[in-house]
Enzyme design. Structure first.
Site, short mmCIF file in Angstrom:
data_model
loop_
_atom_site.label_atom_id
_atom_site.label_comp_id
_atom_site.label_asym_id
_atom_site.label_seq_id
_atom_site.Cartn_x
_atom_site.Cartn_y
_atom_site.Cartn_z
N HIS A 1 0.77 -1.25 -0.16
CA HIS A 1 -0.05 -0.11 -0.11
C HIS A 1 0.82 1.12 0.04
CE1 HIS A 1 -2.96 2.93 1.29
NE2 HIS A 1 -4.05 2.22 0.71
N ASP B 1 -7.97 -3.79 -1.32
CA ASP B 1 -8.55 -3.95 -2.74
C ASP B 1 -8.31 -5.29 -3.01
OD1 ASP B 1 -8.62 -0.86 -3.46
OD2 ASP B 1 -6.42 -0.88 -3.31
#
Length: 428
Positions: free
Chosen positions: A306, A363
C-alpha cells in the site's frame, strides 16, 4: 522543545511556526514563506504536504492505524452499521438510538430519484462504463435541485442536500448495475435498511421476492465502513479542492468520482480481478509461475502492499475474515477465487513478500468479496464510491464550515524564458 523551525535562504534566517496535531504529528507552517522570502516549497504530488487541518480521520501508515473521529476502524467495522458511521463522520459523534432512528428515517425517505433523471440515465450507450454513468448522474442531480447550487445557504439547506445525496447514491448505483444487465429498475423499499435496500435494488427482480442473506448484509456493511474515509487521498483532496471554489456539493462529489475512477486509486480493486482473469486465461492458473515472475521483477501484482501503509493495511485484516466467511457461506466455485486464495497464501507465507511487507491490501479482499457476491468487475469502483461518499461529504462540509481559502498550488516553471514574437510570414 522549540515551536519554531528556522530555514536559511541566501544567508538570511526565517522562522516558521511548528504545528502539532493531537496524535503528535508535526508540521512546519510555510504558508507565509513566499511572502517573507520569495521562496516556495516543492513537493511533487503533495506527498509530504499538509493542505488542511482536519479532525475527521487519523491514519498512521507505519503502525497500521486507521481511526474515524478517534474510533478504531476495527471497532467500527465489528460493532457498528454503515449508517452509524455516516452519522459519526458527518456530525462528529456516534448517534444514540433516537438520533440513529431519525437519521435513518430521513435517508429512507429521500431514496427515490426524479423520473426525468431516469430518462437521462436511459440514454447512456450499452456497455458504457459504470463510473462514467455515476459521475454524470451525480452531477446531474444539481439540475434537479437548483436550490442546492449555492453552498453558502443556511445549514438546514446544506444538510438537506447532504441527506439527498447519501440517500440516492444506492439507488443510482443499483440502477447502473441493472442497466448493465438489461433488467428493469427496482424502486427502493422503505421497509429495508440502507444496505439491505441497496442489495434488494441490485440483486432483486420484478418476478420474485428477494431476501438478503444476513452474512451478505454484514459483509456489505463492513466493506462500506472500511472505505468510508481515508484522510487526504487523491479523491478526497479533489472534493476539497473543487469545493474550495464554492462549487455545489453535487459538482464537488462528481469531481471526486472522476478522481476515484483511476486505476491508481479506486480502480485498484478492479485491476485485481482483471489480473486474476489474466492469470486464469494466459497463465492457465499457474500461481507458482506468477509468484516467481513477480520476485524476478518480470510481473507486477496488484492488490499487495500500500502507498500509505508500510506494515499492514488494517482494513485488509478485517476483510480477510469476512472474505473467508463469505466464501464459506456462499460456496462459490469459481477459478478466479481459487487463484486469489492461492496468491493470498503465497503472499502471507513467502519470505519475499513478508520481508518487503507486501501483504494483501483492502483492494485485494474487496475485489474477491464483490466477485463472490455477484457484482461485475466494472461495478467495483462504483461500490468504492458509495462507501467513500460520507467521507467526501464530511471533508467538504468541514472545509466549508472553516471557510478555507480556495485551493491554488504553486509551481516551478521550467519552460522557455521570454522571447520575441515572430510574424507567421517570417517563421521558418
Amino acid at each position: 522543545m522549540s515551536d519554531k523551525a528556522i530555514i536559511n535562504l541566501e544567508g538570511k534566517p526565517y522562522e516558521l511556526p511548528v504545528i502539532t496535531g493531537t496524535e503528535n504529528e508535526k508540521a512546519v507552517d510555510i504558508s507565509k514563506l513566499r511572502a517573507q522570502s520569495g521562496y516556495i516549497t516543492f513537493d511533487e504530488g503533495y506527498k509530504n504536504t499538509g493542505a488542511t487541518i482536519s479532525n475527521i480521520t487519523f491514519l498512521d501508515g507505519e503502525k497500521g492505524i486507521l481511526r474515524y473521529r478517534g474510533y478504531n476502524i476495527e471497532d467500527l467495522a465489528e460493532k457498528s452499521s454503515f449508517t452509524e458511521v455516516m452519522h459519526l463522520l458527518l456530525y462528529g459523534e456516534l448517534p444514540d438510538a433516537d438520533q440513529l432512528k431519525a437519521f435513518e428515517y430521513t435517508l429512507t425517505h429521500h431514496t427515490l430519484v426524479h423520473e426525468n433523471l431516469k430518462k437521462v440515465f436511459e440514454v447512456f450507450p450499452t456497455g458504457s462504463h459504470p463510473m462514467g454513468q455515476l459521475m454524470t448522474m451525480i452531477a446531474a442531480l444539481s439540475s434537479f435541485y437548483p436550490d442546492s447550487l449555492n453552498p453558502n445557504k443556511n445549514p438546514e439547506a446544506t444538510n438537506l442536500t447532504i441527506m439527498r445525496l447519501l440517500a440516492k447514491m444506492p439507488t443510482i448505483a443499483a440502477m447502473i448495475q441493472k442497466k448493465g444487465k438489461g433488467h428493469p429498475v427496482l424502486y427502493p423499499q422503505n421497509k429495508y435498511d440502507y444496505v439491505t435496500n441497496f442489495l434488494y435494488m441490485t440483486f432483486g427482480n420484478v418476478s420474485e421476492e428477494y431476501v438478503a442473506d444476513p452474512v451478505v448484509v454484514d459483509a456489505m456493511n463492513k466493506l462500506l465502513i472500511l472505505h468510508a474515509d481515508h484522510e487526504q487521498n487523491c479523491s478526497t483532496s479533489t472534493v476539497r479542492m473543487v469545493g474550495s471554489s464554492h462549487a455545489n456539493l453535487y459538482a464537488s462529489i462528481g469531481a471526486g468520482v472522476a478522481s476515484l475512477w483511476g486505476p491508481r486509486h479506486g480502480g485498484a480493486n478492479q485491476e485485481v480481478l482483471e489480473m486474476l482473469e489474466f492469470i486464469r486465461d494466459n497463465d492457465k492458473g499457474d500461481v507458482k509461475k506468477v509468484v516467481a515472475e513477480a520476485k524476478d521483477k518480470k510481473r507486477l501484482l496488484f492488490g499487495f502492499g500500500h502507498r500509505v501503509y508500510k506494515n499492514f493495511d488494517p482494513r485488509a485484516k478485517i476483510l480477510k475474515k469476512s472474505c473467508d466467511e463469505i466464501l464459506a457461506k456462499i460456496g462459490v466455485s469459481d477459478p478466479l477465487l481459487a487463484i486469489a486464495k492461492e496468491l493470498e497464501e503465497a503472499a502471507l507465507n513467502d519470505p519475499y513478500f513478508i520481508e518487503r511487507k507486501l501483504y494483501p491490501n483492502v483492494d485485494f479482499y474487496s475485489g474477491i468479496i464483490y466477485k463472490a457476491l455477484g457484482f461485475p468487475t466494472s461495478m467495483f469502483t462504483v461500490l468504492f464510491a458509495m462507501g467513500r461518499l460520507p467521507g467526501w461529504i464530511s471533508q467538504w462540509k468541514e472545509m466549508r464550515e472553516k471557510n478555507e481559502d480556495i485551493g491554488r498550488p504553486r509551481q516551478i516553471y521550467t519552460g522557455p524564458v521570454q522571447r520575441p514574437f515572430v510574424e507567421i510570414a517570417k517563421r521558418k
